[in-house]
Design a protein around this motif. Structure first.
Motif, PDB file in Angstrom:
ATOM      1  N   ARG A   1       0.849  -1.176   0.000  1.00 47.17           N
ATOM      2  CA  ARG A   1       0.000   0.000   0.000  1.00 47.17           C
ATOM      3  C   ARG A   1       0.892   1.236   0.000  1.00 47.17           C
ATOM      4  O   ARG A   1       1.885   1.288   0.709  1.00 47.17           O
ATOM      5  CB  ARG A   1      -0.894   0.021   1.242  1.00 47.17           C
TER       6      ARG A   1
ATOM      7  N   SER B   1      -6.118  11.000   0.650  1.00 45.68           N
ATOM      8  CA  SER B   1      -5.451  10.715   1.926  1.00 45.68           C
ATOM      9  C   SER B   1      -5.256   9.209   2.041  1.00 45.68           C
ATOM     10  O   SER B   1      -6.124   8.432   1.661  1.00 45.68           O
ATOM     11  CB  SER B   1      -6.340  11.213   3.072  1.00 45.68           C
ATOM     12  N   CYS B   2      -4.102   8.796   2.552  1.00 49.36           N
ATOM     13  CA  CYS B   2      -3.852   7.361   2.582  1.00 49.36           C
ATOM     14  C   CYS B   2      -4.617   6.690   3.710  1.00 49.36           C
ATOM     15  O   CYS B   2      -4.882   5.498   3.667  1.00 49.36           O
ATOM     16  CB  CYS B   2      -2.362   7.060   2.690  1.00 49.36           C
TER      17      CYS B   2
ATOM     18  N   GLY C   1      -5.859  -5.852   0.135  1.00 48.64           N
ATOM     19  CA  GLY C   1      -5.572  -4.607   0.848  1.00 48.64           C
ATOM     20  C   GLY C   1      -4.699  -3.684   0.026  1.00 48.64           C
ATOM     21  O   GLY C   1      -4.896  -2.469   0.009  1.00 48.64           O
TER      22      GLY C   1
ATOM     23  N   SER D   1      -6.713  -2.559  -3.309  1.00 50.50           N
ATOM     24  CA  SER D   1      -7.818  -1.631  -3.067  1.00 50.50           C
ATOM     25  C   SER D   1      -7.324  -0.251  -2.668  1.00 50.50           C
ATOM     26  O   SER D   1      -8.089   0.692  -2.596  1.00 50.50           O
ATOM     27  CB  SER D   1      -8.745  -2.188  -1.983  1.00 50.50           C
ATOM     28  N   PHE D   2      -6.036  -0.137  -2.400  1.00 47.75           N
ATOM     29  CA  PHE D   2      -5.478   1.177  -2.088  1.00 47.75           C
ATOM     30  C   PHE D   2      -5.441   2.055  -3.334  1.00 47.75           C
ATOM     31  O   PHE D   2      -5.497   3.268  -3.258  1.00 47.75           O
ATOM     32  CB  PHE D   2      -4.054   1.002  -1.535  1.00 47.75           C
TER      33      PHE D   2
ATOM     34  N   ARG E   1      -7.970  -2.164   4.198  1.00 48.49           N
ATOM     35  CA  ARG E   1      -8.489  -2.214   2.835  1.00 48.49           C
ATOM     36  C   ARG E   1      -8.983  -0.825   2.446  1.00 48.49           C
ATOM     37  O   ARG E   1      -9.404  -0.056   3.297  1.00 48.49           O
ATOM     38  CB  ARG E   1      -9.631  -3.218   2.763  1.00 48.49           C
ATOM     39  N   ALA E   2      -8.954  -0.531   1.152  1.00 52.28           N
ATOM     40  CA  ALA E   2      -9.312   0.777   0.612  1.00 52.28           C
ATOM     41  C   ALA E   2      -8.384   1.834   1.189  1.00 52.28           C
ATOM     42  O   ALA E   2      -7.371   1.496   1.796  1.00 52.28           O
ATOM     43  CB  ALA E   2     -10.761   1.116   0.859  1.00 52.28           C
ATOM     44  N   ARG E   3      -8.710   3.096   1.015  1.00 51.18           N
ATOM     45  CA  ARG E   3      -7.775   4.091   1.537  1.00 51.18           C
ATOM     46  C   ARG E   3      -8.508   5.327   2.038  1.00 51.18           C
ATOM     47  O   ARG E   3      -9.694   5.481   1.816  1.00 51.18           O
ATOM     48  CB  ARG E   3      -6.742   4.459   0.481  1.00 51.18           C
TER      49      ARG E   3
ATOM     50  N   THR F   1     -10.954   3.699   4.570  1.00 56.61           N
ATOM     51  CA  THR F   1     -10.158   2.548   5.020  1.00 56.61           C
ATOM     52  C   THR F   1     -10.909   1.763   6.090  1.00 56.61           C
ATOM     53  O   THR F   1     -11.482   2.333   7.008  1.00 56.61           O
ATOM     54  CB  THR F   1      -8.809   3.020   5.605  1.00 56.61           C
TER      55      THR F   1
END
Lengths: 473, 167, 593
Positions: free
Chosen positions: A225, A380-381, B54, B57-58, C168-170, C174
């Protein structure tokens, strides 16, 4: 690599003198401003070849003196000489932070561990910025040459270009450029018959703004990520795959070959004492000629709008956002502040990525900020709490303001939140959310306050009552 | 290509994950990464499924639900917003009858909002798959979409004719 | 030593310490949320920020190291304002259900909000209601309450290396999600509960079975008995603010009786039983391998008492199924014996007996629900409560736990030895097994100081020991001079390490003890929060103390067991044992999706 081609490049004897701008694929998005009066002002350093040579022909790049700097560096200079030249030139990183490039290189050069990596940060995501794309599309070899010189200087043999996935044409052109350079032996083993090896690979992003932050980029490159890492350790010590890594922006690297070729003194003739060289700006918004310009550091916003951009396309100038969505908003009073790292810093702003968004009086500040915040919420992360929730609450606040449903203390709340973001957010993304907000509050507070005043319920909302929900049903 | 072939093409090291995911998504006719591919990829690369999902999906370019053959990504960032991105969305929504995140019934188009595409010089702008379109207005959008629809109709017609000849 | 100033106080600090630790030494508390010592220091919640003179932004103290001459301020206006805003933001994305939350008054966020005097949250609530995940027997996830500190992710991915939970996702979207699904049951989860043990809020908890146990006790037709795992007695006190490592076996027994259980028994009884069965199984395998030269005998043999490990093995290393001891865990052995032998003794129908377990573990909730755990004819163990649930249970009944007298457990299923006590901690099952096996083979006591096998004590992730067998009894002569190599691993990440080493032929062992949780059961997923290494050590110390104070310290000396074998089971690995006390495992690799 053949003897003949080495000599030709070193002696500046081009394969063929050919300026085939007519062969350049003129897609409608190639918007290098070709008005010679303005864009050739002092000559261009970075965009010199863009639009002038066919980027898909390596011979044309060589024909304009390309790879001569690399040859000179490898044949005549020691790595420490190169770093000294770059240091002396005063070149600062063009990605946004403005960190001295030579100094950065020296950090990576000091590290003993190997392999080392050179990474070209081509994850250009700052809204309003498209300079890196144009450089990659218009002059891909200049980047490769810059990377090779950097690799030689810091002792690396592998380079990566991390390009955002949306830049398909850049990817194609760079891939072709790498292949052609390899064919001529300008990349690969024993470049210019020296014992210097260097190969370049391309990594493609997948849609994330924060990956432009160098440590997030490293995480993304490693297949994780794209969340920023803790610093220290800095990438120069522990970067890609925990090895010493030097990261530079596309425009920074494109400055390298001309600097090596012409010397630090030559470079210092452009720009200001503190910020030498030129800067590529992408100018857009309510102006007549949107596009890229390359001008010396230190020219003013007024010059950009009225000399280069052909003036306002409609209405009167109201404000400009400098450095992309993460940049501050400048009002009409600051039209004559010189645009360079130092002067802007004094005013509390940052040159950022070089995007200049010009807006006329039809743009409500609140509407614009809401859109900026929407961008930050999306990008935004989510790792640090204050940025994850703070950007969302900031967006909600501006939405309330725009919808005329804001509380009397909305601006105070926004201001406190912005200050906190600036002080405690984990990475530059979170910290820079404050730039547009705080500058807007500084220069356009009256306008924003009006949004609250126009809340029809405002008269009846008091501090005590604001939290109570009445159910009349 | 099978998942294994894609992994072999790019290399099974973790740092190639994004490239592999691009590869998987690009070869899917519905432009997405399905559950089965993630499971297979997990076994192939020895990374837990949770981490693959994970990580993927970022990034906004990856989708986990089927999308249309043409993914329309309209820029929502401030420069395009100023120059009328809102009306671009409206025009597409009107023309295709889908909102952001939806896919047309015929499976041709998916509409998405995106952050800056780096073509702000011609704002407002959008991408359809890998093609960039700038200086958009209502008329131009209708034209672009019409063209694609026409193209698809022709393609279907051709398929039909070819099928007929095989009878 | 370097000199720093903190809030204008001059203090000395060791080089390399963080500001957070330096502050703690100087008796200054800096609040933290995501930080968990020895687990993660991500610096991402930003609660622990402090001001450092000369630095533009505030710095997280949990990851910033002190340096000579550093001037630190932990309480300036900027710092206080920042912390307040962070708390307000977190609360604006948190459901305000504190009164009905499992973590009410035990919540780190709630506590910080109180400490920082948050009287109002100026931000409107943007909390999204996400569905509750009650899909597994052991764990309940409430993603709406999650504050994304990611402690659970770190324990799941890096310590246990199971890899179930991942962000998951951001950005604001998230979430922490299992596998690639939305429900835990659709992902591979071993139910170890380490995530629940580290969660600062009520986002991951064990499934609450207290009401079901109340119901059973309230039912006059049911004979409700309770067993307590060895690790409970060293940790339950923490639920009542007693010092970590306080032994509360006597008070626990009293409390359970006051709660209305018809019999208060000990899982330790079954732990002794396990040793006899498992020890015999090991010796049998060794005999087959050495004397009969039977190549099909699977060695090394792995222990089987930790249900999280069993789940892990079935999903990730099913090829080890022949290597894992066929013994049921002590909990399940107890259930099977209680509903057969004991039921007969008290003249009850097995259907009318309810077996409740008190376990330090969430995976035990899963284990008792496994289909094959019904060898008595009905479900062998009916309900499992964690240590934390028992604490609540006792509080609900209004029992003044700290001040009640000690009592003894009931016979016969409450009688046990010191060898069973040490089942609670890493290395304990191995030591207990060696105490018995060595004596069976040589007729002499294990030749160690106080019977303790020092190399397998302590908190190292993987420990190993070798034991040379000399002077064997006649029937065990084939083991004369043999060096038995044993290994102990706790935490599934360490288990993985050891398995990989064996797979690649780097190590050769005869017997391996695996415990799912770091530190063993005393650090289980159902134990009082937070379990730090200091607390682990305190609990282990208490367990060893308990062991050393016992009359009987070797499982085969347990008088109640002797009677059990005489009256009911026959002999270890006998037919009845085989039916009631042993089980089989399943290859579940295909379920990893």
């Amino acid at each position: 690599m053949s003897r003949r081609s080495i000599d030709q490049i070193l002696e500046g004897k081009p394969y063929k003198k050919l300026l085939s701008s007519e062969k350049l694929q003129q897609s409608e998005i190639d918007l290098v401003n070709t008005d010679p009066k303005k864009t050739q002002y002092y000559g261009r350093i970075v965009l010199d070849n863009c639009g002038r040579i066919n980027p898909e022909e390596i011979e044309e790049y060589i024909g304009t003196g390309g790879y001569q700097a690399l040859g000179m560096a490898l044949k005549e200079k020691k790595p420490e000489d190169i770093i000294k030249i770059v240091k002396d030139s005063g070149l600062k990183g063009r990605g946004g932070a403005g960190f001295p490039t030579g100094l950065k290189w020296s950090f990576a050069a000091q590290e003993k561990e190997s392999p080392k990596y050179v990474i070209c940060n081509a994850d250009e995501g700052e809204p309003g910025t498209f300079k890196d794309r144009l450089i990659m599309e218009g002059d891909p070899h200049k980047i490769l040459e810059g990377m090779a010189i950097c690799a030689y200087a810091i002792g690396a043999n592998i380079g990566y270009i991390y390009i955002r996935g949306e830049y398909q044409l850049s990817i194609q052109r760079l891939e072709k450029a790498i292949k052609e350079a390899e064919k001529l032996g300008l990349l690969g083993k024993n470049i210019f018959d020296t014992d210097f090896d260097f190969e370049v690979k391309i990594k493609i992003g997948a849609g994330s703004y924060v990956c432009g932050e160098e440590t997030a980029l490293l995480n993304s490159m490693e297949g994780f990520r794209g969340e920023p890492r803790l610093k220290p350790p800095f990438p120069a010590k522990s970067g890609f795959l925990s090895k010493p890594t030097n990261l530079n922006n596309v425009e920074t690297l494109a400055n390298i070959p001309p600097i090596i070729l012409n010397g630090a003194e030559w470079f210092r003739k452009f720009g200001t004492e503190d910020s030498p060289g030129t800067k590529v700006y992408s100018i857009l918004g309510h102006i007549n000629r949107p596009g890229l310009i390359e001008v010396p550091m230190g020219i003013t916003l007024r010059e950009i709008i009225y000399d280069y951009a052909g003036g306002m396309s409609s209405g009167e100038f109201k404000m400009a956002q400098i450095g992309g969505t993460a940049g501050g908003i400048l009002p009409i009073e600051l039209l004559d502040v010189p645009l360079d790292y130092l002067s802007l810093q004094i005013e509390g702003h940052n040159l950022g990525s070089g995007a200049i968004l010009i807006m006329n009086e039809t743009v409500p500040v609140v509407d614009f900020l809401e859109c900026c915040m929407k961008f930050f919420v999306h990008e935004s992360c989510g790792r640090c709490s204050i940025c994850r929730i703070g950007t969302k609450q900031m967006y909600e606040s501006f939405k309330y303001l725009r919808e005329k449903e804001a509380n009397y203390d909305e601006l105070k709340k926004i201001e406190e939140l912005a200050e906190a973001l600036k002080l405690v957010a984990f990475c530059p993304l979170g910290q820079s959310v404050a730039s547009p907000v705080l500058s807007a509050l500084k220069y356009f507070r009256a306008e924003l306050s009006k949004e609250i005043d126009s809340n029809e319920d405002y008269e009846t909302i008091t501090r005590e009552m604001s939290d109570i929900v009445f159910d009349y049903s | 290509m099978t998942i294994k072939e894609i992994v072999d093409k790019y290399g099974s090291k973790r740092e190639n994950l994004l490239q592999i995911l691009h590869g998987i998504q690009n070869q899917n006719p519905r432009n997405y990464i399905n559950k089965e591919s993630i499971s297979a990829l997990s076994k192939e690369m020895n990374i837990p499924v949770s981490q693959i999902k994970g990580t993927a999906s970022f990034y906004s370019m990856f989708s986990f639900i089927p999308r249309g053959k043409y993914v329309i990504r309209v820029c929502e960032s401030p420069p395009c917003h100023l120059l009328g991105a809102e009306s671009i969305f409206k025009a597409i929504e009107y023309k295709l009858g889908i909102m952001i995140g939806e896919t047309t019934k015929d499976g041709l188009f998916t509409l998405e909002g995106t952050s800056c595409l780096g073509i702000c010089g011609v704002a407002p702008a959008m991408m359809i798959n890998e093609d960039v379109h700038g200086n958009l207005n209502e008329e131009k959008i209708f034209q672009i979409l019409d063209q694609i629809q026409e193209q698809e109709k022709e393609r279907i017609q051709l398929c039909r004719e070819e099928a007929l000849t095989r009878f | 030593m370097i000199n720093i100033t903190m809030n204008n106080m001059k203090i000395e600090s060791e080089e390399g310490t963080t500001i957070l630790d330096a502050a703690k030494k100087a008796r200054i508390k800096i609040p933290t949320l995501c930080y968990l010592k020895n687990v993660q220091e991500p610096g991402s919640c930003r609660m622990c920020v402090v001001e450092i003179e000369g630095v533009r932004t505030l710095q997280p103290s949990c990851i910033t190291h002190v340096s000579e001459g550093m001037k630190i301020y932990t309480n300036t206006k900027e710092v206080r304002d920042a912390r307040k805003i962070i708390l307000e933001l977190l609360l604006s994305d948190h459901p305000w259900e504190c009164n009905t939350c499992d973590r009410n008054q035990d919540c780190e966020l709630q506590k910080l909000a109180e400490e920082y005097g948050i009287k109002e949250v100026r931000f409107k609530s943007i909390n999204e209601e996400l569905p509750l995940d009650e899909s597994t027997p052991g764990i309940v996830r409430d993603p709406s309450k999650c504050i994304l500190c990611r402690r659970c992710v770190t324990v799941c991915q890096e310590i246990q290396e199971v890899g179930t939970l991942s962000p998951r996702a951001r950005g604001f979207d998230t979430i922490i999600a299992p596998g690639q699904a939305d429900l835990l049951s659709e992902a591979v989860c071993v139910q170890c509960g380490q995530c629940a043990a580290v969660c600062p809020v009520g986002a991951i908890i064990e499934k609450d079975d207290i009401d079901k146990v109340w119901e059973a006790i309230d039912n006059p037709d049911k004979f409700v008995i309770v067993q307590t795992a060895p690790a409970i007695r060293a940790a339950l006190g923490e639920c009542f603010d007693l010092e970590p490592g306080t032994l509360v076996k006597g008070r626990m027994t009293t409390a359970l009786r006051m709660l209305g259980f018809d019999g208060v028994f000990d899982t330790n009884f079954a732990a002794d039983l396990t040793i006899l069965e498992e020890g015999t199984e090991l010796l049998t395998r060794l005999k087959k391998a050495i004397v009969d030269e039977d190549k099909s005998v699977a060695l090394p043999m792995f222990t089987s008492c930790s249900p999280g490990w069993i789940n892990y093995m079935e999903h990730f290393y099913p090829e080890l199924i022949p290597n894992v001891s066929t013994c049921k865990s002590p909990q399940q052995m107890f259930g099977a014996v209680a509903k057969t032998y004991f039921a007969e003794k008290v003249g009850k129908k097995k259907e009318d007996i309810v077996v409740v377990s008190i376990m330090p573990c969430t995976a035990k909730k899963f284990e008792c629900n496994r289909e094959e755990m019904t060898d008595s004819g009905v479900k062998d163990v009916d309900y499992v409560l964690t240590t934390r649930e028992l604490g609540k249970f006792i509080k609900q009944a209004g029992i003044d736990f700290v001040n009640i007298p000690d009592e003894e457990m009931d016979a016969p299923l409450g009688i046990s030895t010191g060898a069973a006590d040490i089942f609670a901690n890493t290395g304990g099952v191995m030591e207990a097994a060696l105490r018995t096996a060595y004596e069976i083979v040589t007729g002499r006591e294990l030749p160690f100081d106080k019977l303790h096998v020092v190399p397998i004590q302590g908190l190292d992730g993987v420990k190993e020991a070798s034991l040379k067998i000399e002077g064997t009894k006649e029937e065990w002569e084939f083991l004369e001079g043999v060096t038995v190599n044993v290994a102990v691993a706790h935490g599934l990440g360490n288990a993985k390490k050891i398995i990989e080493e064996i797979k690649f032929g780097k190590k050769h062992y005869h017997f391996i003890e695996i415990m799912t949780c770091p530190g063993g059961c005393i650090g289980g997923g159902g134990q009082p929060r937070m379990t730090t290494d200091e607390i682990r050590k305190a609990r282990i110390q208490a367990i060893y103390k308990e062991d050393e104070g016992r009359e009987y310290r070797k499982s085969h000396d347990n008088p109640a067991l002797k009677v059990l074998y005489e009256e009911f089971l026959g002999k270890p690995l006998g037919e009845r044992s085989h039916h009631l006390l042993h089980t089989k495992y399943f290859n579940k690799k295909d379920e990893n999706v």
